[in-house]
Write an enzyme that holds these catalytic residues in place. Structure first.
Site, mmCIF file in Angstrom:
data_model
loop_
_atom_site.group_PDB
_atom_site.id
_atom_site.type_symbol
_atom_site.label_atom_id
_atom_site.label_comp_id
_atom_site.label_asym_id
_atom_site.label_seq_id
_atom_site.Cartn_x
_atom_site.Cartn_y
_atom_site.Cartn_z
ATOM 1 N N GLY A 18 54.415 2.862 26.990
ATOM 2 C CA GLY A 18 53.661 3.084 25.753
ATOM 3 C C GLY A 18 54.586 3.533 24.626
ATOM 4 N N LYS A 19 55.852 3.095 24.698
ATOM 5 C CA LYS A 19 56.822 3.470 23.656
ATOM 6 C C LYS A 19 56.393 2.928 22.297
ATOM 7 C CE LYS A 19 59.975 1.330 26.080
ATOM 8 N NZ LYS A 19 59.266 1.091 27.354
ATOM 9 N N GLY A 20 55.903 1.667 22.310
ATOM 10 C CA GLY A 20 55.495 1.023 21.048
ATOM 11 C C GLY A 20 54.425 1.838 20.345
ATOM 12 N N THR A 73 68.026 -3.604 34.056
ATOM 13 C CA THR A 73 68.363 -4.561 33.017
ATOM 14 C C THR A 73 69.861 -4.416 32.734
ATOM 15 O OG1 THR A 73 67.709 -5.475 30.880
ATOM 16 C CG2 THR A 73 67.723 -3.044 31.061
ATOM 17 N N HIS A 85 56.530 -4.451 23.263
ATOM 18 C CA HIS A 85 55.937 -3.187 22.824
ATOM 19 C C HIS A 85 54.620 -3.474 22.121
ATOM 20 C CE1 HIS A 85 60.151 -1.085 22.836
ATOM 21 N NE2 HIS A 85 59.820 -1.606 23.986
ATOM 22 N N ASP A 132 57.315 -0.097 29.835
ATOM 23 C CA ASP A 132 55.887 -0.214 29.524
ATOM 24 C C ASP A 132 55.156 1.129 29.570
ATOM 25 O OD1 ASP A 132 56.391 -2.962 29.409
ATOM 26 O OD2 ASP A 132 55.966 -3.194 31.538
HETATM 27 P P1 GDP Z 1 56.013 -0.218 25.898
HETATM 28 O O1 GDP Z 1 56.785 -1.401 26.391
HETATM 29 O O2 GDP Z 1 56.558 1.071 26.403
HETATM 30 O O3 GDP Z 1 55.845 -0.209 24.401
HETATM 31 O O4 GDP Z 1 54.559 -0.366 26.532
HETATM 32 P P2 GDP Z 1 53.663 -1.700 26.564
HETATM 33 O O5 GDP Z 1 53.123 -1.902 25.215
HETATM 34 O O6 GDP Z 1 54.381 -2.816 27.215
HETATM 35 O O7 GDP Z 1 52.563 -1.273 27.602
HETATM 36 C C1 GDP Z 1 51.715 -0.188 27.379
HETATM 37 C C2 GDP Z 1 50.258 -0.690 27.364
HETATM 38 O O8 GDP Z 1 49.377 0.408 27.425
HETATM 39 C C3 GDP Z 1 49.894 -1.430 26.091
HETATM 40 O O9 GDP Z 1 48.938 -2.414 26.387
HETATM 41 C C4 GDP Z 1 49.287 -0.337 25.214
HETATM 42 O O10 GDP Z 1 48.387 -0.843 24.251
HETATM 43 C C5 GDP Z 1 48.573 0.480 26.248
HETATM 44 N N1 GDP Z 1 48.478 1.912 25.978
HETATM 45 C C6 GDP Z 1 49.360 2.735 25.369
HETATM 46 N N2 GDP Z 1 48.937 4.023 25.446
HETATM 47 C C7 GDP Z 1 47.762 3.999 26.123
HETATM 48 C C8 GDP Z 1 46.853 5.012 26.562
HETATM 49 O O11 GDP Z 1 47.043 6.205 26.362
HETATM 50 N N3 GDP Z 1 45.757 4.595 27.259
HETATM 51 C C9 GDP Z 1 45.507 3.280 27.533
HETATM 52 N N4 GDP Z 1 44.414 2.981 28.218
HETATM 53 N N5 GDP Z 1 46.346 2.297 27.140
HETATM 54 C C10 GDP Z 1 47.459 2.658 26.461
HETATM 55 P P1 IMO Z 2 59.664 -2.607 27.650
HETATM 56 O O1 IMO Z 2 60.548 -2.314 26.484
HETATM 57 C C1 IMO Z 2 59.191 -3.564 31.893
HETATM 58 C C2 IMO Z 2 62.611 -5.439 33.878
HETATM 59 C C3 IMO Z 2 62.296 -6.856 34.328
HETATM 60 C C4 IMO Z 2 63.202 -6.972 35.531
HETATM 61 C C5 IMO Z 2 64.445 -6.191 35.085
HETATM 62 C C6 IMO Z 2 65.564 -7.050 34.539
HETATM 63 O O2 IMO Z 2 58.482 -3.431 27.327
HETATM 64 O O3 IMO Z 2 59.327 -1.360 28.397
HETATM 65 P P2 IMO Z 2 65.879 -8.512 32.356
HETATM 66 O O4 IMO Z 2 65.054 -9.644 31.803
HETATM 67 O O5 IMO Z 2 66.002 -7.364 31.419
HETATM 68 O O6 IMO Z 2 67.189 -8.973 32.890
HETATM 69 O O7 IMO Z 2 65.044 -8.005 33.627
HETATM 70 O O8 IMO Z 2 64.018 -5.299 34.083
HETATM 71 N N1 IMO Z 2 62.343 -5.162 32.453
HETATM 72 C C7 IMO Z 2 61.237 -4.566 32.007
HETATM 73 N N2 IMO Z 2 60.135 -4.151 32.648
HETATM 74 N N3 IMO Z 2 59.283 -3.371 30.570
HETATM 75 C C8 IMO Z 2 60.386 -3.770 29.909
HETATM 76 O O9 IMO Z 2 60.593 -3.529 28.589
HETATM 77 C C9 IMO Z 2 61.425 -4.418 30.621
HETATM 78 N N4 IMO Z 2 62.610 -4.941 30.283
HETATM 79 C C10 IMO Z 2 63.166 -5.386 31.413
HETATM 80 O O10 IMO Z 2 60.944 -6.988 34.674
HETATM 81 O O11 IMO Z 2 62.647 -6.294 36.624
HETATM 82 MG MG MG Z 3 56.461 -3.210 27.389
#
Ligand code: GDP
Ligand code: IMO
Ligand code: MG
Length: 446
Positions: A22-24, A261, A48, A20
């Site tokens: 902010g890869k997406g 994971t 993402h 999480d």
């Molecule tokens: P990912 O799994 O790495 O793609 O990240 P997620 O999307 O799960 O979580 C990142 C969260 O932060 C999302 O809700 C994005 O919209 C938000 N986000 C990404 N970059 C920024 C930033 O620079 N500032 C803020 N406030 N939010 C951000």
């Molecule tokens: P993105 O791509 C955050 C965590 C789970 C758990 C552990 C194992 O959005 O960054 P699993 O279901 O994979 O067997 O769970 O890994 N986990 C993540 N946490 N972001 C993710 O993906 C995750 N993918 C798995 O919360 O602790």
């Molecule tokens: Mg995520």
């Protein structure tokens, strides 16, 4: 015979913390500069988020490049696919006007079956309930992983077990599928009955075969040998961006095992998960949140349990994209980050969510750990031993300005710049991008 040279180069976006980061957002930002975006690991455990013009999209299996017209979105062989979820995700995107015709799926990706999700949930429940140790009572050192219950671990386990695995290509061969599922369901049903005799799960091979054959027909136009496709693209000089799911600290070999994971979620997973050789990837962008978050179990040395943690969680909207669970929040851990940058071979960093730290008078950075055996600046890649780490902090002055409209590095408050520069000097990798908000536009390129 001399092999034809392949000079197209590939880049990767990979998380350097616990997910999480902010890869997406970053993949979406870069995707239009590439011909293809490729997922190589994980499954629907990923979430993402991409925000385009105020519209928010949550992608789980579909590569974030799908939102950029003309870019191929490829799911590589290293991904475990819940095919029903994939079809749902594609339908949701189509209903919102997204062109999904660039979608390609590897015939060698593994299928997450309904029994995998049941196994995932059951295993977590068994880990949560006290273990009956018989006459010798020992402390249970491993507790529930806190998985997303998307069937990820059991699907990868069956891949490694081999005989009990179903691949996407099998969905196109009803006879092979029926035969495999008959054997697999018999085995799984026996195990479920033994582990959970009061309410055993029972899977019907004939019914599952029928459902999966129907799904296979819908997926068929997208299914290909993606190793050859990627080689063709590279030979044609096309550029490829790999989209990491989960993150380096969740890597099954190099993360905080067993709280990880089940895939190589660092950049090291690119080769096996796509069939593209390692030397093809020359740019690896490590994405780093300006602080730390983690969802699920396992150690996180810098975790905050106070009002500061609450503030950051609220401002950063730190609730999971996939499961909605509140994310654990902590100070940036430079020991863990430097290690993750090493494992993933990051050539540059992208610091995200810097805006969320605005308002904190002081910012802390972990620069070493105190362990029972003494002080160390090396990360301990063991989720049980790491529990003893007490972080040693360096404290920096915070900033209070709203930075969400800042678009150049020099316009950032001096203390925000100093914070970025400290990360850069500690990790030894340059920061190329700073993100100050979720939208595409809220980005600083250095
Ligand atoms: P990912 O799994 O790495 O793609 O990240 P997620 O999307 O799960 O979580 C990142 C969260 O932060 C999302 O809700 C994005 O919209 C938000 N986000 C990404 N970059 C920024 C930033 O620079 N500032 C803020 N406030 N939010 C951000
Ligand atoms: P993105 O791509 C955050 C965590 C789970 C758990 C552990 C194992 O959005 O960054 P699993 O279901 O994979 O067997 O769970 O890994 N986990 C993540 N946490 N972001 C993710 O993906 C995750 N993918 C798995 O919360 O602790
Ligand atoms: Mg995520």
């Amino acid at each position: 015979m001399v092999h034809q040279s392949v000079d197209s180069q590939a880049s990767a976006v990979v998380g350097l913390q616990w997910g999480d980061e902010g890869k997406g957002k970053l993949v979406d930002l870069l995707a239009s500069e590439f011909d293809a975006v490729v997922r190589y690991n994980g499954g629907a455990n990923a979430g993402h988020s991409v925000v385009v013009g105020g519209e928010r999209y949550s992608l789980h299996l579909v590569p974030s490049g799908i939102l950029s017209p003309g870019v191929k979105a490829i799911i590589g062989n290293g991904v475990v696919i819940d095919p029903e979820r994939l079809l749902e995700e594609l339908k949701t995107l189509q209903d919102r006007g997204v062109d999904t015709s660039g979608m390609v799926i590897s015939d060698r990706a593994h299928v997450v079956m309904p029994y995998h999700k049941a196994e995932d949930a059951l295993r977590e429940e068994l880990l949560t309930a006290p273990v009956d140790g018989g006459s010798v009572q020992t402390k249970q050192v491993v507790s529930a992983i806190g998985t997303t219950r998307r069937g990820i671990g059991p699907a990868y386990a069956d891949k490694v077990q081999r005989a009990t695995a179903i691949r996407i290509g099998d969905l196109l061969n009803p006879e092979i599928l029926a035969s495999k599922l008959e054997m697999i369901c018999a085995m799984k049903n026996t195990v479920f009955a033994a582990l959970h005799p009061s309410e055993p799960e029972v899977f019907d091979a004939a019914q599952l075969t029928e459902e999966m054959v129907a799904i296979g027909k819908r997926l068929e136009p997208m299914i290909q040998d993606t190793a050859y496709l990627l080689d063709d693209l590279r030979r044609a000089g096309k550029s490829i961006l790999f989209e990491g799911a989960n993150a380096t600290m969740l890597d099954v070999d190099h993360g905080t095992f067993p709280y990880v994971t089940s895939s190589n979620a660092s950049a090291l997973g690119i080769g096996p998960g796509s069939g593209v050789p390692p030397q093809a990837v020359t740019q690896i962008i490590g994405v780093v949140k300006a602080y730390c978050t983690r969802v699920g179990g396992g150690p996180m040395p810098t975790e905050l349990f106070d009002a500061i943690g609450e503030d950051i969680r609220r401002r950063g909207r730190e609730f999971g994209t996939t499961t909605g669970r509140p994310r654990r929040v902590g100070w940036l851990d430079l020991v863990a980050l430097k290690y993750a940058a090493m494992i993933s071979g990051a050539t540059e960093l992208c610091i995200t969510l810097l805006d969320v730290l605005s308002g904190e008078p002081e910012l802390k950075l972990a620069v070493a750990y105190d362990m029972p055996s003494g002080r160390t600046d090396r990360f301990i890649a063991d989720g049980i031993l790491l529990d003893d780490a007490v972080p040693v902090y360096e404290t920096m002055v915070g900033f209070s300005e709203d930075i969400t409209a800042v678009r150049s590095f020099d316009e950032l408050p001096p203390s925000a710049r100093a914070y970025i520069e400290r990360i850069e000097s500690f990790v030894g990798v340059p920061v190329g991008t700073v993100s100050v908000g979720p939208d595409r536009e809220q980005t600083i390129r250095r």
